[in-house]
Design a protein around this motif. Structure first.
Motif, PDB file in Angstrom:
ATOM      1  N   HIS A 139       0.805  -1.218   0.000  1.00 44.34           N
ATOM      2  CA  HIS A 139       0.000   0.000   0.000  1.00 44.34           C
ATOM      3  C   HIS A 139       0.838   1.269   0.000  1.00 44.34           C
ATOM      4  O   HIS A 139       0.284   2.378  -0.015  1.00 44.34           O
ATOM      5  CB  HIS A 139      -0.929   0.017   1.224  1.00 44.34           C
ATOM      6  CG  HIS A 139      -2.063  -0.953   1.116  1.00 44.34           C
ATOM      7  ND1 HIS A 139      -1.940  -2.290   1.460  1.00 44.34           N
ATOM      8  CD2 HIS A 139      -3.359  -0.796   0.700  1.00 44.34           C
ATOM      9  CE1 HIS A 139      -3.097  -2.898   1.265  1.00 44.34           C
ATOM     10  NE2 HIS A 139      -3.979  -2.024   0.801  1.00 44.34           N
ATOM     11  N   HIS A 140       2.133   1.105   0.007  1.00 40.21           N
ATOM     12  CA  HIS A 140       3.003   2.294   0.017  1.00 40.21           C
ATOM     13  C   HIS A 140       3.028   2.929  -1.360  1.00 40.21           C
ATOM     14  O   HIS A 140       3.116   2.237  -2.382  1.00 40.21           O
ATOM     15  CB  HIS A 140       4.415   1.893   0.442  1.00 40.21           C
ATOM     16  CG  HIS A 140       5.399   3.032   0.366  1.00 40.21           C
ATOM     17  ND1 HIS A 140       5.333   4.142   1.186  1.00 40.21           N
ATOM     18  CD2 HIS A 140       6.475   3.220  -0.449  1.00 40.21           C
ATOM     19  CE1 HIS A 140       6.319   4.952   0.891  1.00 40.21           C
ATOM     20  NE2 HIS A 140       7.027   4.421  -0.094  1.00 40.21           N
ATOM     21  N   ARG A 141       2.943   4.235  -1.397  1.00 40.25           N
ATOM     22  CA  ARG A 141       2.977   4.992  -2.643  1.00 40.25           C
ATOM     23  C   ARG A 141       4.214   5.889  -2.635  1.00 40.25           C
ATOM     24  O   ARG A 141       4.318   6.794  -1.802  1.00 40.25           O
ATOM     25  CB  ARG A 141       1.715   5.856  -2.799  1.00 40.25           C
ATOM     26  CG  ARG A 141       0.449   5.044  -2.976  1.00 40.25           C
ATOM     27  CD  ARG A 141       0.451   4.323  -4.322  1.00 40.25           C
ATOM     28  NE  ARG A 141      -0.775   3.560  -4.521  1.00 40.25           N
ATOM     29  CZ  ARG A 141      -0.925   2.294  -4.187  1.00 40.25           C
ATOM     30  NH1 ARG A 141       0.083   1.647  -3.605  1.00 40.25           N
ATOM     31  NH2 ARG A 141      -2.054   1.652  -4.417  1.00 40.25           N
ATOM     32  N   PRO A 142       5.141   5.656  -3.558  1.00 44.84           N
ATOM     33  CA  PRO A 142       6.346   6.504  -3.588  1.00 44.84           C
ATOM     34  C   PRO A 142       6.045   7.954  -3.902  1.00 44.84           C
ATOM     35  O   PRO A 142       6.873   8.822  -3.676  1.00 44.84           O
ATOM     36  CB  PRO A 142       7.201   5.867  -4.694  1.00 44.84           C
ATOM     37  CG  PRO A 142       6.651   4.481  -4.868  1.00 44.84           C
ATOM     38  CD  PRO A 142       5.192   4.590  -4.535  1.00 44.84           C
ATOM     39  N   THR A 143       4.837   8.219  -4.441  1.00 41.71           N
ATOM     40  CA  THR A 143       4.516   9.604  -4.803  1.00 41.71           C
ATOM     41  C   THR A 143       4.491  10.513  -3.573  1.00 41.71           C
ATOM     42  O   THR A 143       4.690  11.717  -3.692  1.00 41.71           O
ATOM     43  CB  THR A 143       3.155   9.661  -5.501  1.00 41.71           C
ATOM     44  OG1 THR A 143       2.178   9.021  -4.665  1.00 41.71           O
ATOM     45  CG2 THR A 143       3.211   8.919  -6.825  1.00 41.71           C
ATOM     46  N   SER A 144       4.196   9.951  -2.397  1.00 39.59           N
ATOM     47  CA  SER A 144       4.183  10.786  -1.192  1.00 39.59           C
ATOM     48  C   SER A 144       5.569  11.348  -0.913  1.00 39.59           C
ATOM     49  O   SER A 144       5.731  12.518  -0.555  1.00 39.59           O
ATOM     50  CB  SER A 144       3.688   9.966   0.001  1.00 39.59           C
ATOM     51  OG  SER A 144       4.540   8.842   0.226  1.00 39.59           O
ATOM     52  N   VAL A 145       6.592  10.508  -1.098  1.00 44.33           N
ATOM     53  CA  VAL A 145       7.964  10.991  -0.890  1.00 44.33           C
ATOM     54  C   VAL A 145       8.326  12.017  -1.946  1.00 44.33           C
ATOM     55  O   VAL A 145       8.927  13.065  -1.657  1.00 44.33           O
ATOM     56  CB  VAL A 145       8.952   9.813  -0.902  1.00 44.33           C
ATOM     57  CG1 VAL A 145      10.380  10.291  -0.685  1.00 44.33           C
ATOM     58  CG2 VAL A 145       8.565   8.795   0.152  1.00 44.33           C
ATOM     59  N   ASP A 146       7.936  11.692  -3.203  1.00 40.10           N
ATOM     60  CA  ASP A 146       8.243  12.646  -4.270  1.00 40.10           C
ATOM     61  C   ASP A 146       7.517  13.963  -4.041  1.00 40.10           C
ATOM     62  O   ASP A 146       8.059  15.049  -4.312  1.00 40.10           O
ATOM     63  CB  ASP A 146       7.849  12.051  -5.624  1.00 40.10           C
ATOM     64  CG  ASP A 146       8.641  10.777  -5.916  1.00 40.10           C
ATOM     65  OD1 ASP A 146       8.174   9.965  -6.726  1.00 40.10           O
ATOM     66  OD2 ASP A 146       9.730  10.609  -5.308  1.00 40.10           O
ATOM     67  N   GLN A 147       6.256  13.883  -3.571  1.00 38.71           N
ATOM     68  CA  GLN A 147       5.503  15.115  -3.321  1.00 38.71           C
ATOM     69  C   GLN A 147       6.154  15.933  -2.221  1.00 38.71           C
ATOM     70  O   GLN A 147       6.234  17.157  -2.287  1.00 38.71           O
ATOM     71  CB  GLN A 147       4.068  14.767  -2.947  1.00 38.71           C
ATOM     72  CG  GLN A 147       3.174  15.987  -2.728  1.00 38.71           C
ATOM     73  CD  GLN A 147       1.753  15.590  -2.412  1.00 38.71           C
ATOM     74  OE1 GLN A 147       1.440  14.403  -2.310  1.00 38.71           O
ATOM     75  NE2 GLN A 147       0.901  16.590  -2.247  1.00 38.71           N
ATOM     76  N   ALA A 148       6.633  15.250  -1.157  1.00 40.38           N
ATOM     77  CA  ALA A 148       7.307  15.978  -0.079  1.00 40.38           C
ATOM     78  C   ALA A 148       8.569  16.651  -0.592  1.00 40.38           C
ATOM     79  O   ALA A 148       8.862  17.810  -0.256  1.00 40.38           O
ATOM     80  CB  ALA A 148       7.645  15.012   1.061  1.00 40.38           C
ATOM     81  N   ALA A 149       9.334  15.921  -1.435  1.00 40.38           N
ATOM     82  CA  ALA A 149      10.537  16.527  -1.994  1.00 40.38           C
ATOM     83  C   ALA A 149      10.196  17.695  -2.901  1.00 40.38           C
ATOM     84  O   ALA A 149      10.878  18.733  -2.900  1.00 40.38           O
ATOM     85  CB  ALA A 149      11.343  15.479  -2.765  1.00 40.38           C
ATOM     86  N   THR A 150       9.087  17.533  -3.684  1.00 41.36           N
ATOM     87  CA  THR A 150       8.678  18.635  -4.561  1.00 41.36           C
ATOM     88  C   THR A 150       8.258  19.859  -3.763  1.00 41.36           C
ATOM     89  O   THR A 150       8.590  21.002  -4.116  1.00 41.36           O
ATOM     90  CB  THR A 150       7.521  18.162  -5.462  1.00 41.36           C
ATOM     91  OG1 THR A 150       7.936  16.992  -6.182  1.00 41.36           O
ATOM     92  CG2 THR A 150       7.128  19.258  -6.427  1.00 41.36           C
ATOM     93  N   GLU A 151       7.502  19.635  -2.673  1.00 44.97           N
ATOM     94  CA  GLU A 151       7.095  20.763  -1.841  1.00 44.97           C
ATOM     95  C   GLU A 151       8.304  21.447  -1.202  1.00 44.97           C
ATOM     96  O   GLU A 151       8.350  22.682  -1.112  1.00 44.97           O
ATOM     97  CB  GLU A 151       6.143  20.265  -0.751  1.00 44.97           C
ATOM     98  CG  GLU A 151       4.792  19.809  -1.281  1.00 44.97           C
ATOM     99  CD  GLU A 151       3.906  19.258  -0.180  1.00 44.97           C
ATOM    100  OE1 GLU A 151       2.752  18.916  -0.467  1.00 44.97           O
ATOM    101  OE2 GLU A 151       4.384  19.191   0.985  1.00 44.97           O
ATOM    102  N   ALA A 152       9.281  20.640  -0.776  1.00 46.17           N
ATOM    103  CA  ALA A 152      10.486  21.247  -0.198  1.00 46.17           C
ATOM    104  C   ALA A 152      11.216  22.085  -1.229  1.00 46.17           C
ATOM    105  O   ALA A 152      11.666  23.211  -0.946  1.00 46.17           O
ATOM    106  CB  ALA A 152      11.409  20.152   0.356  1.00 46.17           C
ATOM    107  N   ASN A 153      11.324  21.555  -2.478  1.00 44.73           N
ATOM    108  CA  ASN A 153      11.986  22.330  -3.530  1.00 44.73           C
ATOM    109  C   ASN A 153      11.191  23.584  -3.874  1.00 44.73           C
ATOM    110  O   ASN A 153      11.766  24.643  -4.152  1.00 44.73           O
ATOM    111  CB  ASN A 153      12.167  21.467  -4.777  1.00 44.73           C
ATOM    112  CG  ASN A 153      13.107  20.292  -4.543  1.00 44.73           C
ATOM    113  OD1 ASN A 153      13.982  20.385  -3.679  1.00 44.73           O
ATOM    114  ND2 ASN A 153      12.936  19.209  -5.277  1.00 44.73           N
ATOM    115  N   ALA A 154       9.833  23.465  -3.856  1.00 46.37           N
ATOM    116  CA  ALA A 154       9.015  24.640  -4.161  1.00 46.37           C
ATOM    117  C   ALA A 154       9.186  25.710  -3.102  1.00 46.37           C
ATOM    118  O   ALA A 154       9.290  26.907  -3.408  1.00 46.37           O
ATOM    119  CB  ALA A 154       7.548  24.233  -4.281  1.00 46.37           C
ATOM    120  N   GLU A 155       9.226  25.292  -1.820  1.00 46.98           N
ATOM    121  CA  GLU A 155       9.427  26.272  -0.753  1.00 46.98           C
ATOM    122  C   GLU A 155      10.786  26.943  -0.887  1.00 46.98           C
ATOM    123  O   GLU A 155      10.912  28.154  -0.702  1.00 46.98           O
ATOM    124  CB  GLU A 155       9.303  25.583   0.604  1.00 46.98           C
ATOM    125  CG  GLU A 155       7.900  25.116   0.926  1.00 46.98           C
ATOM    126  CD  GLU A 155       7.840  24.401   2.262  1.00 46.98           C
ATOM    127  OE1 GLU A 155       6.740  23.990   2.652  1.00 46.98           O
ATOM    128  OE2 GLU A 155       8.913  24.278   2.889  1.00 46.98           O
TER     129      GLU A 155
END
Length: 304
Positions: A139-155
């Motif tokens: 049930h793990h979705r790697p997109t959550s990690v990618d989304q967190a990294a994307t949000e960090a880069n956006a910030e």
């Protein structure tokens, strides 16, 4: 590290883990036989314990957050249990030849009961924890990690943009000039003012007298001659401003200092005190202080 080095490192790790599993497999098999497992169950028992350790390690590498902490706890728990069972196998030589009594792993009954409970509960725990870890991984979705990294880069990019858009100087940009034209009042003719009352003429101004060029040149020359005349030095002090008090000699100052400090203790005889008492300069006051203190010291020595 290049690709070949990584492959060699993984192969070496697999070899070490395989040999370690073979050593642990012997001990866990004997423990399983001692607690009542048959030959087939004793052979599969090491895969239940050490196999779940490998599964928990892979899950810890995939999962993140609380799920990763859960996988690490399972890995630590089964590692400790395998270590305890291997340690018991080394302490009880009878386990090696299968001559130990059934379900007897220690001489002390509470320790024996605890070891039997540990050995028999590990397969049940493997079913529960293994199923839970597999479900979490599926049930793990790697997109959550990618989304967190994307949000960090956006910030980070937003912060950089804000810093770049900030003016270097504290002075703000001046407001743009309005293009609305201000209508000025129409000029009034000079000489007369329009009014509903009687029109009165403005008073006339008499013209300035015209001075001939020759007279202006002579006045300018006289002013230049007046400005080049040497001025008298102003550094001398007038006699009236000078002090009328006569200058005192060192003997007179010493006499006045003796009279002023006759009843003073030695601690009070200071330069500042003498200066205020007889109104003299600081240098003279310090010299008088040294002289008076020396005289007092000499007098005290003679008296002793």
């Amino acid at each position: 590290m290049n690709r070949t080095g990584k492959i060699l490192l993984v192969l070496a790790l697999v070899g070490v883990v395989g040999m370690a599993f073979r050593v642990s497999w012997n001990a866990l098999r004997d423990i399983a036989n001692a607690v009542g497992a048959d030959a087939t169950a004793g052979t599969l028992y090491p895969f239940v314990v050490d196999g779940l350790m490998a599964l928990a390690l892979v899950a810890a590498l995939v999962l993140v957050g609380d799920d990763r902490k859960f996988a690490l706890r399972v890995l630590g728990t089964y590692t400790g249990a395998s270590l305890v069972l291997n340690y018991v196998h080394g302490l009880v030589p009878e386990l090696h030849g299968r001559t130990v009594d059934w379900t007897r792993l220690a001489d002390w009954d509470p320790a024996n009961w605890a070891l039997v409970l540990l050995a028999t509960s590990l397969p049940v725990g493997s079913i529960y924890f293994g199923s839970d870890l597999v479900a979490k991984v599926l049930h793990h979705r790697p997109t959550s990690v990618d989304q967190a990294a994307t949000e960090a880069n956006a910030e980070e990019s937003t912060e950089t943009t804000m810093k770049r858009s900030t003016a270097d100087l504290p002075v703000s940009t001046p407001a743009p000039i309005s293009s609305d034209a201000v209508v000025l009042p129409r000029p009034v003719p000079v000489g007369f003012l329009k009014s509903t009352h009687t029109v009165k003429p403005l008073p006339s101004i008499a013209p300035a007298p015209v001075v001939p060029i020759e007279r202006r040149t002579a006045a300018a020359a006289a002013a230049a001659a007046e400005s080049t005349r040497p001025r008298r030095a102003t550094g001398r002090v007038p006699e009236v401003a000078k002090s009328t008090r006569p200058k005192r000699s060192p003997e007179q100052l010493l006499a006045e200092a003796r009279a002023a400090t006759a009843d003073w203790p030695d601690a009070k005889v200071t330069g500042e005190g003498i200066r205020r008492a007889i109104h003299t300069s600081p240098a003279n006051a310090r010299s008088l202080r040294d002289t008076l203190l020396a005289e007092r010291a000499a007098s005290a020595a003679k008296a002793a």
